[in-house]
Design a protein around this motif. Structure first.
Motif, short mmCIF file in Angstrom:
data_model
loop_
_atom_site.label_atom_id
_atom_site.label_comp_id
_atom_site.label_asym_id
_atom_site.label_seq_id
_atom_site.Cartn_x
_atom_site.Cartn_y
_atom_site.Cartn_z
N VAL A 179 0.87 -1.18 0.00
CA VAL A 179 0.00 0.00 0.00
C VAL A 179 0.90 1.22 0.00
CG1 VAL A 179 -1.72 1.30 1.33
CG2 VAL A 179 -1.87 -1.20 1.17
N VAL A 180 0.64 2.16 -0.88
CA VAL A 180 1.49 3.36 -0.93
C VAL A 180 0.72 4.64 -0.65
CG1 VAL A 180 3.36 2.60 -2.45
CG2 VAL A 180 1.19 3.38 -3.44
N SER A 181 1.48 5.59 -0.08
CA SER A 181 0.98 6.97 0.05
C SER A 181 1.44 7.76 -1.16
CB SER A 181 1.59 7.65 1.27
OG SER A 181 1.18 7.07 2.46
N ALA A 182 0.98 9.00 -1.23
CA ALA A 182 1.42 9.89 -2.30
C ALA A 182 2.87 10.31 -2.04
CB ALA A 182 0.52 11.12 -2.34
N MET A 183 3.58 10.65 -3.11
CA MET A 183 4.99 11.02 -2.99
C MET A 183 5.18 12.29 -2.15
SD MET A 183 6.14 10.53 -6.98
CE MET A 183 7.87 10.94 -6.77
N GLY A 184 6.04 12.20 -1.14
CA GLY A 184 6.44 13.38 -0.36
C GLY A 184 5.30 14.26 0.07
N LYS A 185 5.38 15.54 -0.32
CA LYS A 185 4.38 16.51 0.10
C LYS A 185 3.23 16.67 -0.92
CE LYS A 185 6.51 18.49 3.83
NZ LYS A 185 6.35 17.22 4.55
N THR A 186 3.07 15.68 -1.77
CA THR A 186 2.06 15.78 -2.83
C THR A 186 0.67 16.17 -2.33
OG1 THR A 186 3.24 14.11 -4.09
CG2 THR A 186 0.96 14.50 -4.71
N THR A 187 0.23 15.48 -1.27
CA THR A 187 -1.14 15.75 -0.78
C THR A 187 -1.26 17.20 -0.28
OG1 THR A 187 -1.26 13.44 -0.17
CG2 THR A 187 -2.99 14.86 0.69
N ASP A 188 -0.25 17.66 0.47
CA ASP A 188 -0.25 19.06 0.93
C ASP A 188 -0.33 20.01 -0.25
OD1 ASP A 188 0.06 18.56 3.64
OD2 ASP A 188 2.24 18.38 3.47
N ASN A 189 0.48 19.71 -1.27
CA ASN A 189 0.51 20.60 -2.43
C ASN A 189 -0.81 20.60 -3.19
OD1 ASN A 189 3.09 21.35 -1.78
ND2 ASN A 189 4.05 19.81 -3.12
N LEU A 190 -1.44 19.45 -3.27
CA LEU A 190 -2.74 19.39 -3.95
C LEU A 190 -3.79 20.19 -3.18
CD1 LEU A 190 -2.79 15.63 -5.07
CD2 LEU A 190 -2.61 17.64 -6.56
N ILE A 191 -3.73 20.12 -1.85
CA ILE A 191 -4.68 20.90 -1.06
C ILE A 191 -4.45 22.40 -1.27
CG2 ILE A 191 -5.36 21.49 1.32
CD1 ILE A 191 -4.81 18.54 2.05
N LYS A 192 -3.16 22.78 -1.29
CA LYS A 192 -2.83 24.19 -1.55
C LYS A 192 -3.37 24.63 -2.90
CE LYS A 192 1.50 24.70 0.70
NZ LYS A 192 2.85 24.28 0.31
N LEU A 193 -3.17 23.79 -3.87
CA LEU A 193 -3.63 24.08 -5.22
C LEU A 193 -5.15 24.29 -5.25
CD1 LEU A 193 -2.78 24.23 -8.22
CD2 LEU A 193 -3.08 21.74 -8.34
N ALA A 194 -5.84 23.40 -4.57
CA ALA A 194 -7.31 23.50 -4.53
C ALA A 194 -7.73 24.82 -3.90
CB ALA A 194 -7.88 22.33 -3.74
N LYS A 195 -6.99 25.23 -2.85
CA LYS A 195 -7.36 26.47 -2.16
C LYS A 195 -7.05 27.72 -2.99
CE LYS A 195 -7.88 24.80 2.46
NZ LYS A 195 -7.29 24.46 3.76
N GLU A 196 -6.17 27.56 -3.97
CA GLU A 196 -5.95 28.68 -4.88
C GLU A 196 -7.12 28.86 -5.83
OE1 GLU A 196 -2.13 28.58 -6.90
OE2 GLU A 196 -1.19 28.02 -4.99
N ILE A 197 -7.86 27.76 -6.02
CA ILE A 197 -9.03 27.82 -6.89
C ILE A 197 -10.25 28.25 -6.10
CG2 ILE A 197 -10.63 26.40 -8.27
CD1 ILE A 197 -8.01 26.79 -9.72
N SER A 198 -10.38 27.68 -4.91
CA SER A 198 -11.58 27.94 -4.10
C SER A 198 -11.21 27.96 -2.63
CB SER A 198 -12.60 26.82 -4.38
OG SER A 198 -13.55 26.76 -3.35
N PRO A 199 -11.67 28.97 -1.87
CA PRO A 199 -11.28 29.07 -0.45
C PRO A 199 -11.78 27.87 0.37
CG PRO A 199 -12.89 30.77 -1.04
CD PRO A 199 -12.48 30.12 -2.31
#
Ligand code: ASP
Ligand code: MG
Length: 401
Positions: free
Chosen positions: A39-59
């Motif tokens: 079972v694997v997690s996402a690479m490094g800080k990927t999940t954090d970065n995706l959340i940041k990205l989402a928040k740039e689109i919508s608060p």
């Protein structure tokens, strides 16, 4: 057929080199005669970065779409690891939550696994030596992708192990479970064994050792979890039902801090339990984590306080308005800047005086707790954030952690 579940965390698969290193370790297990469900997690800080990205689109990103986005992280690492394994000559294949049929509750971003159709895994294990499964994600009854909450791939791994009735090994960048966070307290001691109950309390209290739901599942199905590092060959920590006979039971096994706590106080509630029920029903519907609940009746009214995490403030506000829509004159206040400091140990059951030593340690650090809760094997208190580390240090010294 010898099967084992191995989980590799985000830092273990953070770079192509690390993914190749993990592939080597898995190959070794295969060469020993095992079939491995990885079972694997996402690479490094990927999940954090995706959340940041989402928040740039919508608060406040729509939670269904957020899950759709976050689930991509694990798919990337599963595919890459599978490629690396194939290059080593290992018969491997990656699978996502749809393919494995990991069914969850509907709650986006905090879903719980309700069942896994193990027939897919069992069938595939006939033809493959390694199956690389995406952690953290599932599918709900509407056929939508869900995620299990931050750190949730531990839970994917243990749930798979429970379903297959095989042991579970969890690899990360820390070589086991410590008495306190070794990154903050370098003299922390590594535990050879910890009980499910202790691990459960510690993780629920904010120690980032394992996703707490993973320990619940392990306990329920009696699956031993081995936690170790993917970078070294150091002996790790076993999470088990009971400590071995020969091991002397410590009074306190671990201490931890959970930052970012808000103290919520709701005053002037009518003295009728139905309003308390309504509040916690609305809280439950939103899957908000409340803790340290205290209820004080006074002058025919009820004063309720509890803690929540800072991120849940808006959702809680909504929950309270809904639960108390027929009530007049109630008031809520939110006070931020708190941390929850806890000690845990099954040894507390048999050693009196632990609470006294705990509060003495706080006193020495000049800290007065705001709220206190206890169970048979833990004591938690709410302290000001800026005093938290000092208080923890004093507690660590007191119990020689
Ligand atoms: N990638 C997810 C997270 O960062 C799940 C996990 O790592 O377990 O929370
Ligand atoms: Mg993790």
């Amino acid at each position: 057929m010898n099967v084992v579940v191995q989980k590799y965390g985000g830092s273990s698969v953070a770079t192509p080199e690390r993914i190749k290193n993990v592939a080597q370790r898995i190959k070794k297990k295969v060469d020993e005669g095992y079939k491995v469900v990885v079972v694997v997690s996402a690479m490094g800080k990927t999940t954090d970065n995706l959340i940041k990205l989402a928040k740039e689109i919508s608060p406040r990103p729509d939670s269904r779409e957020l899950d759709m986005l976050l689930a991509t992280g694990e798919q990337v690492s599963a595919a890459l690891l599978s490629m690396a394994l194939k290059d080593l000559g290992v018969k491997a294949k990656s699978l996502n939550a749809f393919q494995v049929k990991i069914k969850t509750t509907p709650h986006h971003t905090s879903a719980r696994i309700v069942d896994i159709d193990d027939s897919v895994i069992r069938e595939n294990l006939k033809d493959y030596d390694v199956l690389v499964v995406t952690g953290f994600q599932g599918v709900n009854e509407h056929g939508d992708l869900t995620t299990l909450g931050r750190g949730g791939s531990d839970t994917s791994a243990v749930a798979l192990a429970a379903k297959l009735r095989v042991p579970c090994e969890i690899y990360s960048d820390v070589d086991g479970i410590y008495t306190c966070d070794p990154r903050v307290h370098p003299r922390a001691k590594k535990l050879a064994y910890i009980t499910y109950d202790e691990a459960l309390e510690l993780t629920a209290l904010g120690a980032k050792v394992l996703h707490s739901r993973s320990v619940e599942i392990a306990k329920k199905y009696g699956i031993p979890i081995y936690c170790a590092s993917s970078f070294t060959e150091e002996e790790g920590t076993m999470v088990v039902e009971r400590l071995p006979e020969w091991l002397e039971e410590p009074v306190v096994t671990g201490a931890t801090i959970s930052h970012g706590q808000i103290k919520v106080s709701i005053s002037f509630l009518p003295k009728d339990v139905k309003y308390i029920t309504a509040i916690f029903e609305e809280v439950g519907k939103r899957a908000l984590n409340v803790d340290m609940i205290s209820l004080v009746p006074s002058n025919g009214k009820v004063f309720l306080s509890f803690t929540i995490l800072e991120d849940h403030k808006e959702d809680l506000d909504e929950a309270l308005k809904e639960a108390l829509r027929d009530v007049e004159g109630w008031k809520s206040t939110y006070e931020g800047g708190f941390a929850k400091l806890s000690i845990v140990g099954v040894g507390m059951r048999t050693s009196p005086g632990v609470a006294a030593r705990f509060f003495e340690a706080l006193e020495r650090a000049g800290v007065t707790p705001e709220l206190v809760t206890t169970s048979e094997i833990k004591i938690s208190c709410l302290v000001p954030e800026e005093k938290a580390e000092e208080a923890l240090k004093s507690v660590i010294e007191e119990f020689e952690l």
